[in-house]
Design an enzyme around this catalytic site. Sequence first.
Site, PDB file in Angstrom:
ATOM      1  N   HIS A  19       0.819  -1.210   0.000  1.00  0.00           N
ATOM      2  CA  HIS A  19       0.000   0.000   0.000  1.00  0.00           C
ATOM      3  C   HIS A  19       0.857   1.266   0.000  1.00  0.00           C
ATOM      4  O   HIS A  19       0.434   2.294  -0.521  1.00  0.00           O
ATOM      5  CB  HIS A  19      -0.989  -0.041   1.172  1.00  0.00           C
ATOM      6  CG  HIS A  19      -2.011  -1.141   1.019  1.00  0.00           C
ATOM      7  ND1 HIS A  19      -2.649  -1.753   2.070  1.00  0.00           N
ATOM      8  CD2 HIS A  19      -2.487  -1.760  -0.106  1.00  0.00           C
ATOM      9  CE1 HIS A  19      -3.483  -2.679   1.612  1.00  0.00           C
ATOM     10  NE2 HIS A  19      -3.395  -2.713   0.299  1.00  0.00           N
ATOM     11  N   HIS A  42      -7.414  -8.025  -8.204  1.00  0.00           N
ATOM     12  CA  HIS A  42      -7.737  -8.896  -7.064  1.00  0.00           C
ATOM     13  C   HIS A  42      -8.037  -7.969  -5.879  1.00  0.00           C
ATOM     14  O   HIS A  42      -7.150  -7.679  -5.069  1.00  0.00           O
ATOM     15  CB  HIS A  42      -6.561  -9.820  -6.742  1.00  0.00           C
ATOM     16  CG  HIS A  42      -6.255 -10.782  -7.854  1.00  0.00           C
ATOM     17  ND1 HIS A  42      -5.701 -10.390  -9.032  1.00  0.00           N
ATOM     18  CD2 HIS A  42      -6.441 -12.120  -7.944  1.00  0.00           C
ATOM     19  CE1 HIS A  42      -5.551 -11.452  -9.830  1.00  0.00           C
ATOM     20  NE2 HIS A  42      -5.995 -12.510  -9.191  1.00  0.00           N
ATOM     21  N   SER A 125      -6.850  -2.026  -0.826  1.00  0.00           N
ATOM     22  CA  SER A 125      -6.456  -1.262  -2.013  1.00  0.00           C
ATOM     23  C   SER A 125      -7.622  -0.511  -2.680  1.00  0.00           C
ATOM     24  O   SER A 125      -7.427   0.636  -3.110  1.00  0.00           O
ATOM     25  CB  SER A 125      -5.741  -2.174  -3.012  1.00  0.00           C
ATOM     26  OG  SER A 125      -6.483  -3.347  -3.254  1.00  0.00           O
ATOM     27  N   GLU A 143     -13.216  -8.990  -8.226  1.00  0.00           N
ATOM     28  CA  GLU A 143     -13.139  -9.872  -7.055  1.00  0.00           C
ATOM     29  C   GLU A 143     -13.990 -11.098  -7.354  1.00  0.00           C
ATOM     30  O   GLU A 143     -15.186 -10.986  -7.610  1.00  0.00           O
ATOM     31  CB  GLU A 143     -13.618  -9.152  -5.788  1.00  0.00           C
ATOM     32  CG  GLU A 143     -13.721 -10.024  -4.554  1.00  0.00           C
ATOM     33  CD  GLU A 143     -12.456 -10.824  -4.215  1.00  0.00           C
ATOM     34  OE1 GLU A 143     -11.371 -10.226  -4.090  1.00  0.00           O
ATOM     35  OE2 GLU A 143     -12.561 -12.061  -4.090  1.00  0.00           O
ATOM     36  N   ASP A 171     -13.129 -13.073 -12.951  1.00  0.00           N
ATOM     37  CA  ASP A 171     -11.707 -13.365 -12.897  1.00  0.00           C
ATOM     38  C   ASP A 171     -10.903 -12.136 -13.357  1.00  0.00           C
ATOM     39  O   ASP A 171     -11.069 -11.669 -14.491  1.00  0.00           O
ATOM     40  CB  ASP A 171     -11.446 -14.567 -13.818  1.00  0.00           C
ATOM     41  CG  ASP A 171     -10.001 -14.961 -13.830  1.00  0.00           C
ATOM     42  OD1 ASP A 171      -9.613 -15.783 -13.012  1.00  0.00           O
ATOM     43  OD2 ASP A 171      -9.246 -14.412 -14.647  1.00  0.00           O
ATOM     44  N   GLY A 172     -10.048 -11.640 -12.492  1.00  0.00           N
ATOM     45  CA  GLY A 172      -9.305 -10.428 -12.808  1.00  0.00           C
ATOM     46  C   GLY A 172      -8.241 -10.628 -13.876  1.00  0.00           C
ATOM     47  O   GLY A 172      -7.962  -9.729 -14.668  1.00  0.00           O
ATOM     48  N   ASP A 192      -2.747  -8.252  -7.403  1.00  0.00           N
ATOM     49  CA  ASP A 192      -2.432  -8.671  -6.037  1.00  0.00           C
ATOM     50  C   ASP A 192      -3.133  -9.983  -5.694  1.00  0.00           C
ATOM     51  O   ASP A 192      -4.011 -10.024  -4.828  1.00  0.00           O
ATOM     52  CB  ASP A 192      -2.864  -7.533  -5.086  1.00  0.00           C
ATOM     53  CG  ASP A 192      -2.626  -7.873  -3.631  1.00  0.00           C
ATOM     54  OD1 ASP A 192      -1.731  -8.687  -3.334  1.00  0.00           O
ATOM     55  OD2 ASP A 192      -3.367  -7.320  -2.781  1.00  0.00           O
TER      56      ASP A 192
HETATM   57  N1  SAM Z   1      -5.740  -6.086  -3.182  1.00  0.00           N
HETATM   58  C1  SAM Z   1      -6.363  -6.249  -1.878  1.00  0.00           C
HETATM   59  C2  SAM Z   1      -5.808  -5.212  -0.938  1.00  0.00           C
HETATM   60  O1  SAM Z   1      -4.640  -4.822  -1.079  1.00  0.00           O
HETATM   61  O2  SAM Z   1      -6.561  -4.754  -0.090  1.00  0.00           O
HETATM   62  C3  SAM Z   1      -6.136  -7.640  -1.315  1.00  0.00           C
HETATM   63  C4  SAM Z   1      -6.474  -8.748  -2.245  1.00  0.00           C
HETATM   64  S1  SAM Z   1      -6.239 -10.370  -1.636  1.00  0.00           S
HETATM   65  C5  SAM Z   1      -4.506 -10.519  -1.492  1.00  0.00           C
HETATM   66  C6  SAM Z   1      -6.590 -11.334  -3.062  1.00  0.00           C
HETATM   67  C7  SAM Z   1      -8.066 -11.383  -3.433  1.00  0.00           C
HETATM   68  O3  SAM Z   1      -8.186 -11.923  -4.747  1.00  0.00           O
HETATM   69  C8  SAM Z   1      -8.907 -12.291  -2.544  1.00  0.00           C
HETATM   70  O4  SAM Z   1      -9.979 -11.538  -2.023  1.00  0.00           O
HETATM   71  C9  SAM Z   1      -9.427 -13.397  -3.478  1.00  0.00           C
HETATM   72  O5  SAM Z   1     -10.757 -13.791  -3.203  1.00  0.00           O
HETATM   73  C10 SAM Z   1      -9.365 -12.703  -4.828  1.00  0.00           C
HETATM   74  N2  SAM Z   1      -9.171 -13.577  -6.002  1.00  0.00           N
HETATM   75  C11 SAM Z   1      -8.542 -14.788  -6.059  1.00  0.00           C
HETATM   76  N3  SAM Z   1      -8.472 -15.197  -7.349  1.00  0.00           N
HETATM   77  C12 SAM Z   1      -9.050 -14.214  -8.112  1.00  0.00           C
HETATM   78  C13 SAM Z   1      -9.232 -14.039  -9.500  1.00  0.00           C
HETATM   79  N4  SAM Z   1      -8.810 -14.957 -10.377  1.00  0.00           N
HETATM   80  N5  SAM Z   1      -9.823 -12.902  -9.935  1.00  0.00           N
HETATM   81  C14 SAM Z   1     -10.256 -11.967  -9.057  1.00  0.00           C
HETATM   82  N6  SAM Z   1     -10.105 -12.079  -7.717  1.00  0.00           N
HETATM   83  C15 SAM Z   1      -9.501 -13.187  -7.255  1.00  0.00           C
END
Ligand code: SAM
Length: 318
Positions: A19, A42, A125, A143, A171-172, A192
């Site tokens: 961050h 993500h 984030s 997400e 899916d991101g 992320d």
């Molecule tokens: N970026 C956030 C932050 O800094 O506050 C934290 C994100 S966390 C490390 C990762 C997130 O990605 C989780 O909530 C998970 O459910 C989600 N996730 C996992 N695979 C994903 C995908 N293929 N596409 C989108 N989101 C996904």
Amino acid sequence: MFSYRHAFHAGNHADVLKHTVLLAILRHLLQKDTALTVFDTHAGAGLYRLDGDYAATSGEAGNGFLRLVLALNSPVVPVNQARTATKSVAIPKTTADTVAPALKDYLDLVASFNNKGSHKVYPGSPFIIQRLLGERDKLKLFEIHPTDAKTLSANIAQLEAGRQVAVLREDGFEGLKKFLPPPSRRALVLCDPSYEIKTDYARVVAMMADALTRFATGSYAVWYPIIPRPEAHDLPRKLKTLATKAGKPWLNATLTVKSSKLTSDEAGEVIRPGLPASGMFVINPPHTLKAALQLALPQMAEVLGQDKHASFTLESGG
Ligand code: SAM
């Protein structure tokens, strides 16, 4: 379905690194007049409570964000977290008077989500990004987890940001493609993943290769864990190769807070160290980022370090 919930980890040392870097990049990119689109591939739930069940269970913020707060003598730290935070803290030289501007900016931003002197809320984030955007800028949040996506949507709805912020329950890695390049041709992509599944490492590389083909001038920031696993070890090296092939500058910042070695307790039970280190790999970083991190990273290592392995690296190229 994935079991990773960022609420367990919110405000940990990896979030401090991620961050702080994210904020420093945004501060620079948002100085220009042209609209910026930010993609968070993500996104997580968006907002976390540091006194909630999840955070209290792991207490990870106690060795991350809250430890910084404590070191800089902020007035109030929740009691249970403060205890974790003080466990093995050497008295750091970093103080409120000497704190690096990028780190202070990060601490001030998190503080702005809380009542004065309280540290109950930690912004993820999406909220860090949204707080900085101007009217013309856009934010797209991906997400995939149903529970987190629902919480994220509800949290974002409270901002009443209208069409500025979009939550996409998809899916991101794949979803990013359809938006590149964005109309204003200015964008930051934060990637992320939780790296819960091994294929995430390869998917990051594939996403970045595709994104650089579609939109080579965008800024890209990838968080990655530094753990004893070949895929994790190879990731920054692969990103470096991609950036170099595309002829784009890059920066790689890492923060180690403790040894990655397994230890054992008195009963001979193996103790896993938890996440010992992580990195942020940035392609097309703002020219101001390296100098900002040169000041902030040593302080992060000093304050967040838990043993003699605490260290940082800062490399750049291109
Ligand atoms: N970026 C956030 C932050 O800094 O506050 C934290 C994100 S966390 C490390 C990762 C997130 O990605 C989780 O909530 C998970 O459910 C989600 N996730 C996992 N695979 C994903 C995908 N293929 N596409 C989108 N989101 C996904």
